[in-house]
Write a protein that holds these residues in place. Structure first.
Motif, PDB file in Angstrom:
ATOM      1  N   GLY A   1      97.341  95.015  -7.692  1.00  0.00           N
ATOM      2  CA  GLY A   1      96.008  94.438  -7.872  1.00  0.00           C
ATOM      3  C   GLY A   1      95.024  95.419  -8.474  1.00  0.00           C
ATOM      4  O   GLY A   1      94.232  95.067  -9.364  1.00  0.00           O
ATOM      5  N   ILE A   2      95.059  96.654  -8.008  1.00  0.00           N
ATOM      6  CA  ILE A   2      94.158  97.678  -8.549  1.00  0.00           C
ATOM      7  C   ILE A   2      94.487  97.966 -10.002  1.00  0.00           C
ATOM      8  O   ILE A   2      93.587  98.140 -10.831  1.00  0.00           O
ATOM      9  CB  ILE A   2      94.234  98.954  -7.684  1.00  0.00           C
ATOM     10  N   THR A   3      95.763  97.988 -10.335  1.00  0.00           N
ATOM     11  CA  THR A   3      96.167  98.212 -11.729  1.00  0.00           C
ATOM     12  C   THR A   3      95.668  97.076 -12.623  1.00  0.00           C
ATOM     13  O   THR A   3      95.128  97.321 -13.705  1.00  0.00           O
ATOM     14  CB  THR A   3      97.697  98.342 -11.828  1.00  0.00           C
ATOM     15  N   ALA A   4      95.852  95.843 -12.163  1.00  0.00           N
ATOM     16  CA  ALA A   4      95.381  94.693 -12.945  1.00  0.00           C
ATOM     17  C   ALA A   4      93.859  94.720 -13.081  1.00  0.00           C
ATOM     18  O   ALA A   4      93.318  94.462 -14.166  1.00  0.00           O
ATOM     19  CB  ALA A   4      95.837  93.393 -12.286  1.00  0.00           C
ATOM     20  N   TRP A   5      93.173  95.046 -12.008  1.00  0.00           N
ATOM     21  CA  TRP A   5      91.709  95.111 -12.032  1.00  0.00           C
ATOM     22  C   TRP A   5      91.241  96.188 -13.015  1.00  0.00           C
ATOM     23  O   TRP A   5      90.337  95.966 -13.825  1.00  0.00           O
ATOM     24  CB  TRP A   5      91.191  95.376 -10.622  1.00  0.00           C
ATOM     25  N   ALA A   6      91.853  97.356 -12.957  1.00  0.00           N
ATOM     26  CA  ALA A   6      91.471  98.440 -13.867  1.00  0.00           C
ATOM     27  C   ALA A   6      91.728  98.058 -15.320  1.00  0.00           C
ATOM     28  O   ALA A   6      90.926  98.377 -16.206  1.00  0.00           O
ATOM     29  CB  ALA A   6      92.231  99.718 -13.505  1.00  0.00           C
ATOM     30  N   ALA A   7      92.837  97.360 -15.570  1.00  0.00           N
ATOM     31  CA  ALA A   7      93.140  96.927 -16.939  1.00  0.00           C
ATOM     32  C   ALA A   7      92.113  95.922 -17.437  1.00  0.00           C
ATOM     33  O   ALA A   7      91.658  96.000 -18.588  1.00  0.00           O
ATOM     34  CB  ALA A   7      94.549  96.329 -17.004  1.00  0.00           C
ATOM     35  N   VAL A   8      91.718  94.992 -16.584  1.00  0.00           N
ATOM     36  CA  VAL A   8      90.709  93.995 -16.973  1.00  0.00           C
ATOM     37  C   VAL A   8      89.364  94.675 -17.228  1.00  0.00           C
ATOM     38  O   VAL A   8      88.692  94.376 -18.227  1.00  0.00           O
ATOM     39  CB  VAL A   8      90.592  92.894 -15.890  1.00  0.00           C
ATOM     40  N   VAL A   9      88.965  95.594 -16.361  1.00  0.00           N
ATOM     41  CA  VAL A   9      87.697  96.309 -16.555  1.00  0.00           C
ATOM     42  C   VAL A   9      87.728  97.116 -17.850  1.00  0.00           C
ATOM     43  O   VAL A   9      86.751  97.127 -18.616  1.00  0.00           O
ATOM     44  CB  VAL A   9      87.394  97.216 -15.330  1.00  0.00           C
ATOM     45  N   ALA A  10      88.844  97.787 -18.123  1.00  0.00           N
ATOM     46  CA  ALA A  10      88.969  98.561 -19.361  1.00  0.00           C
ATOM     47  C   ALA A  10      88.904  97.643 -20.577  1.00  0.00           C
ATOM     48  O   ALA A  10      88.233  97.953 -21.571  1.00  0.00           O
ATOM     49  CB  ALA A  10      90.275  99.351 -19.364  1.00  0.00           C
ATOM     50  N   PHE A  11      89.587  96.496 -20.488  1.00  0.00           N
ATOM     51  CA  PHE A  11      89.572  95.551 -21.608  1.00  0.00           C
ATOM     52  C   PHE A  11      88.168  94.995 -21.838  1.00  0.00           C
ATOM     53  O   PHE A  11      87.706  94.906 -22.984  1.00  0.00           O
ATOM     54  CB  PHE A  11      90.558  94.412 -21.345  1.00  0.00           C
ATOM     55  N   LEU A  12      87.473  94.631 -20.771  1.00  0.00           N
ATOM     56  CA  LEU A  12      86.106  94.114 -20.921  1.00  0.00           C
ATOM     57  C   LEU A  12      85.176  95.182 -21.488  1.00  0.00           C
ATOM     58  O   LEU A  12      84.273  94.870 -22.275  1.00  0.00           O
ATOM     59  CB  LEU A  12      85.591  93.595 -19.581  1.00  0.00           C
ATOM     60  N   GLY A  13      85.391  96.431 -21.116  1.00  0.00           N
ATOM     61  CA  GLY A  13      84.615  97.528 -21.700  1.00  0.00           C
ATOM     62  C   GLY A  13      84.862  97.654 -23.190  1.00  0.00           C
ATOM     63  O   GLY A  13      83.941  97.937 -23.969  1.00  0.00           O
ATOM     64  N   MET A  14      86.088  97.444 -23.609  1.00  0.00           N
ATOM     65  CA  MET A  14      86.412  97.500 -25.038  1.00  0.00           C
ATOM     66  C   MET A  14      85.744  96.347 -25.794  1.00  0.00           C
ATOM     67  O   MET A  14      85.231  96.533 -26.900  1.00  0.00           O
ATOM     68  CB  MET A  14      87.929  97.435 -25.235  1.00  0.00           C
ATOM     69  N   VAL A  15      85.778  95.162 -25.191  1.00  0.00           N
ATOM     70  CA  VAL A  15      85.145  94.001 -25.826  1.00  0.00           C
ATOM     71  C   VAL A  15      83.635  94.214 -25.916  1.00  0.00           C
ATOM     72  O   VAL A  15      83.015  93.922 -26.943  1.00  0.00           O
ATOM     73  CB  VAL A  15      85.492  92.704 -25.046  1.00  0.00           C
ATOM     74  N   GLU A  16      83.058  94.748 -24.869  1.00  0.00           N
ATOM     75  CA  GLU A  16      81.610  95.009 -24.854  1.00  0.00           C
ATOM     76  C   GLU A  16      81.220  96.054 -25.890  1.00  0.00           C
ATOM     77  O   GLU A  16      80.164  95.960 -26.518  1.00  0.00           O
ATOM     78  CB  GLU A  16      81.203  95.471 -23.450  1.00  0.00           C
ATOM     79  N   LYS A  17      82.085  97.044 -26.068  1.00  0.00           N
ATOM     80  CA  LYS A  17      81.835  98.098 -27.050  1.00  0.00           C
ATOM     81  C   LYS A  17      81.850  97.542 -28.469  1.00  0.00           C
ATOM     82  O   LYS A  17      81.176  98.058 -29.353  1.00  0.00           O
ATOM     83  CB  LYS A  17      82.886  99.202 -26.866  1.00  0.00           C
ATOM     84  N   GLY A  18      82.629  96.508 -28.703  1.00  0.00           N
ATOM     85  CA  GLY A  18      82.652  95.864 -30.002  1.00  0.00           C
ATOM     86  C   GLY A  18      83.742  96.339 -30.935  1.00  0.00           C
ATOM     87  O   GLY A  18      83.968  95.729 -31.973  1.00  0.00           O
ATOM     88  N   HIS A  19      84.411  97.414 -30.609  1.00  0.00           N
ATOM     89  CA  HIS A  19      85.526  97.879 -31.409  1.00  0.00           C
ATOM     90  C   HIS A  19      86.540  98.564 -30.495  1.00  0.00           C
ATOM     91  O   HIS A  19      86.206  99.021 -29.415  1.00  0.00           O
ATOM     92  CB  HIS A  19      85.075  98.838 -32.520  1.00  0.00           C
ATOM     93  N   ILE A  20      87.764  98.591 -30.974  1.00  0.00           N
ATOM     94  CA  ILE A  20      88.849  99.148 -30.174  1.00  0.00           C
ATOM     95  C   ILE A  20      89.510 100.255 -30.973  1.00  0.00           C
ATOM     96  O   ILE A  20      89.775 100.106 -32.161  1.00  0.00           O
ATOM     97  CB  ILE A  20      89.869  98.058 -29.807  1.00  0.00           C
TER      98      ILE A  20
END
Length: 163
Positions: free
Chosen positions: A38-57
């Protein structure tokens, strides 16, 4: 005669304690696996949302997602087999070092001795995977009495099996 009832009682208490101990250990085992997953999935989702918010990957971000993917796969394999595949830990380490290498070179724009050290560490880990794979195929941890099966048996083997 009186010793028999005491011996049976001792065996029953021992069996009960062993069963309770196994239950507690397995419960902790599964609870910890679910928590780590669960923590791994949560961290992956938070990292992905941070990338989307940043606007570029960047490639650095993609490698981070691969680290999360490998950690999730490792938890899944451990959940199904109760064996920790050491190779997956080495894969995570290689991906993390590759991420460090790419990040260092892209941010500092100058190669130095650190690049050689990290590259050497990646090479050593790749060799470690080679050794682990060779050792696990040559010396399996579970011995079977059956002869090894061929992946694609020829027509002669199939005819022998039918006979």
């Amino acid at each position: 005669m009186k010793i028999n009832w005491a011996e049976r009682l001792r065996e029953n208490v021992h069996g009960l304690a062993e069963s309770l101990g196994n239950l507690l250990v397995e419960s902790f085992h599964y609870l910890a696996l679910f928590a780590i997953g669960g923590i791994t999935a949560w961290a992956a989702v938070v990292a992905f949302l941070g990338m989307v918010e940043k606007g570029h990957i960047t490639v650095d971000d993609i490698l981070l997602l691969f680290i999360y993917l490998e950690l999730g796969a490792m938890v899944g394999i451990y959940f199904k087999t109760n064996h920790m595949p050491v190779r997956f830990l080495i894969y995570v380490a290689i991906t993390a070092l590759t991420r460090l290498l790419i990040s260092d070179v892209s941010h500092h724009h100058r190669p130095d001795l650190g690049v050689v050290y990290v590259s050497g560490a990646i090479l050593l880990l790749a060799l470690a995977i080679l050794v682990v794979r060779y050792a696990s195929s040559r010396f399996p941890s579970v011995q079977t009495d059956a002869p090894p099966r061929r992946r694609n048996p020829g027509p002669q083997v199939e005819a022998e099996e039918e006979a």
